[in-house]
Scaffold this motif. Structure first.
Motif, short mmCIF file in Angstrom:
data_model
loop_
_atom_site.label_atom_id
_atom_site.label_comp_id
_atom_site.label_asym_id
_atom_site.label_seq_id
_atom_site.Cartn_x
_atom_site.Cartn_y
_atom_site.Cartn_z
N TYR A 285 0.84 -1.20 0.00
CA TYR A 285 0.00 0.00 0.00
C TYR A 285 0.87 1.25 0.00
O TYR A 285 2.02 1.22 0.46
CB TYR A 285 -0.90 0.03 1.25
CG TYR A 285 -1.86 -1.13 1.37
CD1 TYR A 285 -3.11 -1.08 0.77
CD2 TYR A 285 -1.50 -2.28 2.07
CE1 TYR A 285 -3.99 -2.14 0.87
CE2 TYR A 285 -2.37 -3.34 2.17
CZ TYR A 285 -3.63 -3.28 1.57
OH TYR A 285 -4.50 -4.33 1.66
N HIS A 288 -1.64 6.51 1.98
CA HIS A 288 -3.09 6.75 2.05
C HIS A 288 -3.85 5.43 2.14
O HIS A 288 -4.76 5.28 2.97
CB HIS A 288 -3.54 7.54 0.82
CG HIS A 288 -5.03 7.72 0.74
ND1 HIS A 288 -5.72 8.62 1.55
CD2 HIS A 288 -5.96 7.11 -0.05
CE1 HIS A 288 -7.01 8.55 1.26
NE2 HIS A 288 -7.18 7.65 0.30
N GLY A 289 -3.50 4.47 1.29
CA GLY A 289 -4.19 3.19 1.31
C GLY A 289 -3.97 2.44 2.60
O GLY A 289 -4.88 1.79 3.12
N TYR A 290 -2.75 2.53 3.13
CA TYR A 290 -2.43 1.85 4.39
C TYR A 290 -3.29 2.37 5.53
O TYR A 290 -3.83 1.61 6.33
CB TYR A 290 -0.95 2.05 4.69
CG TYR A 290 -0.47 1.46 6.00
CD1 TYR A 290 -0.17 0.10 6.10
CD2 TYR A 290 -0.31 2.25 7.13
CE1 TYR A 290 0.29 -0.44 7.29
CE2 TYR A 290 0.15 1.72 8.32
CZ TYR A 290 0.44 0.37 8.40
OH TYR A 290 0.88 -0.16 9.58
N ALA A 292 -6.16 3.78 5.27
CA ALA A 292 -7.55 3.37 5.03
C ALA A 292 -7.78 1.93 5.49
O ALA A 292 -8.79 1.62 6.13
CB ALA A 292 -7.88 3.51 3.54
N VAL A 293 -6.82 1.04 5.18
CA VAL A 293 -6.93 -0.35 5.61
C VAL A 293 -6.88 -0.46 7.12
O VAL A 293 -7.69 -1.16 7.75
CB VAL A 293 -5.81 -1.20 4.97
CG1 VAL A 293 -5.73 -2.57 5.62
CG2 VAL A 293 -6.04 -1.34 3.48
N ARG A 296 -10.10 0.78 8.55
CA ARG A 296 -11.21 -0.13 8.34
C ARG A 296 -11.11 -1.37 9.25
O ARG A 296 -12.11 -1.82 9.82
CB ARG A 296 -11.25 -0.57 6.87
CG ARG A 296 -12.36 -1.58 6.54
CD ARG A 296 -13.73 -1.04 6.97
NE ARG A 296 -14.08 0.14 6.23
CZ ARG A 296 -14.87 0.13 5.15
NH1 ARG A 296 -15.36 -1.01 4.70
NH2 ARG A 296 -15.18 1.26 4.54
N TRP A 318 -7.63 -0.70 -1.95
CA TRP A 318 -6.63 0.34 -1.65
C TRP A 318 -5.22 -0.11 -2.00
O TRP A 318 -4.27 0.63 -1.77
CB TRP A 318 -6.69 0.69 -0.16
CG TRP A 318 -8.02 1.24 0.27
CD1 TRP A 318 -8.54 2.46 -0.04
CD2 TRP A 318 -8.98 0.59 1.10
NE1 TRP A 318 -9.78 2.60 0.53
CE2 TRP A 318 -10.08 1.47 1.25
CE3 TRP A 318 -9.04 -0.65 1.74
CZ2 TRP A 318 -11.20 1.15 1.99
CZ3 TRP A 318 -10.16 -0.97 2.47
CH2 TRP A 318 -11.23 -0.07 2.60
N LYS A 320 -1.73 -1.12 -3.81
CA LYS A 320 -0.91 -0.71 -4.94
C LYS A 320 -0.39 -1.92 -5.70
O LYS A 320 -0.19 -1.87 -6.92
CB LYS A 320 0.29 0.12 -4.45
CG LYS A 320 -0.06 1.47 -3.87
CD LYS A 320 -0.44 2.47 -4.95
CE LYS A 320 0.76 2.86 -5.79
NZ LYS A 320 0.43 3.90 -6.79
#
Length: 414
Positions: A285, A288-290, A292-293, A296, A318, A320
């Protein structure tokens, strides 16, 4: 990695999330109360702590029960002599509890002599690291335990082990969390200190471009534990007669004497081990994606099981880069079969996803059949120093000090 455990029972699998931000090591416990090295072992997960980079202590707790949907026979036995720890018929070079080894010659490259990562060979070996019988087997007890189902097959452990790691070093650390070497602050360094980009990409199943750069990682594993063993030393634990002169001639406050002992006798003995197989996958990730994970997972961990069922499809949104599904030890044919079985076809996307096993008992049984006859690897190992053989307190203290200093130098310089 100060880690926050988030456990949730969903279907036949228990979700166990480790949100990592610093340093933590799960130490071995008695396998008689559970599986050593698998998040502390035992049915009730205990509270542990890790120290963050800022120096404060962050709690890491695990709650819930570890229940396997299979009926498991745990065959335990006790021996007074050295036990040759293997993992099924025909295993060569198994783990030998109580065997003594010299840590320094292959420090940083122990993954070459211990089967801790997938390899290209088809040989059935687990432990090639040179070791020898030094300790008197009458002064310690060896215990072993085998985990099989009633039909003599090897079940997948009913947990997803998820590590969220903020950099590559934490990913390596998470992978070797069940490996403990007394005297080392970073035991994983002795296995992977020599790894460079090609090796890291190969063993984690990711593209080399994602080894370097500002990336975060999620390591997901499912274990198949076959055998555990440990050494219980008696108070009079000592060496065999042909090594008593080495102990007697050891001199305190003399580095030359210490190095001679390390070379002639060794530095550590195998205190406990865990063998079996594992399926794992790394998700990559950006920042940003990290986040989000992580958000969540922390939000859904204790709310509704319906959210957990969505995660196999939500987490890749999310991502990459999705790494290959990896198996610790299997033939290329079996590896390909497992990867195909775990491939998800969702809308216009086709990708491998270890989470496909979630709430899918038929798929789990299918994968177990693929892996049941495959040779095992090393899932966990605990090495302890040989200071236990010194009765003279001055010698014992100097052995500990000189070994500790040498270990620290190796950790820093590699």
């Amino acid at each position: 990695m100060p880690c926050v455990f988030v456990s949730r029972l969903s279907g036949s699998f228990l979700w166990k999330v480790l949100v990592c931000a610093g340093v933590v090591v799960s130490y071995f416990t008695s396998f008689c109360g559970g599986v050593p090295g698998v998040d502390g072992g035992g049915l009730h997960h205990r509270r542990s702590h890790g120290t963050s980079p800022q120096g404060h202590v962050s709690p890491a707790s695990g709650v819930g029960h570890t229940r396997n949907p299979h009926s498991i026979n745990s065959h335990a036995s006790t021996q007074a002599s050295a036990y040759i720890g293997g993992t099924g018929p025909g295993v060569s070079h198994p783990v030998v509890p109580g065997a003594v080894m010299h840590l320094f010659p292959r420090y940083g490259y122990l993954s070459l002599s211990m089967r801790v990562v997938p390899r290209n060979d088809t040989q059935n070996w687990i432990f090639l690291e040179p070791s020898k019988e030094v300790l008197d087997p009458s002064t310690y007890r060896v215990q072993q335990q085998t985990f099989l189902t009633t039909d003599n097959s090897l079940p997948l452990h009913n947990e997803f082990h998820i590590d969220l790691c903020e950099d590559l070093q934490q990913l390596v650390q998470a992978y070797f969390r069940r490996f403990v070497i007394e005297g080392l602050d970073r035991p994983w360094h002795s296995f992977a200190g020599g790894w460079r980009t090609p090796s890291l990409a190969k063993y984690f199943g990711i593209d080399p471009q994602f080894v370097k750069g500002d990336y975060r990682y999620m390591l997901v594993r499912v274990l198949m534990v076959r055998q555990a063993g440990r050494v219980d030393p008696f108070q009079n634990m000592t060496v065999l007669p042909n090594y008593r002169d080495n102990v007697h001639s050891f001199r305190a406050n003399d580095y030359t004497s210490s190095f001679k002992f390390f070379n002639d006798v060794g530095t550590h003995y195998i205190s406990s081990f865990l063998t079996g197989n594992s399926i794992y996958q790394v998700f990559v990730y950006d920042a940003h994606g990290y986040e989000a994970v992580k958000r969540r997972l922390s939000e859904t961990g204790w709310i509704r099981s319906s959210y957990m069922a969505q995660l196999p499809y939500l987490l890749p949104l999310w991502v990459k880069h999705m790494g290959k599904v990896m198996i610790l030890n299997s033939s290329p044919h079996t590896t390909q079969a497992v990867r195909e079985a775990l491939t998800i076809r969702f809308l216009f996307s086709v990708y491998p996803n270890i989470f496909k096993m979630h709430d899918n008992a038929e798929l789990v049984r299918r994968i177990e059949k693929y892996l049941n006859t495959e040779p095992d690897g090393l899932l966990g190992l605990e090495l302890k120093t040989l200071d236990v053989v010194f009765r003279d307190l001055a010698k014992k203290k100097w052995y500990d000090e000189s070994l500790q200093q040498t270990l620290q130098l190796w950790e820093i310089n590699l």
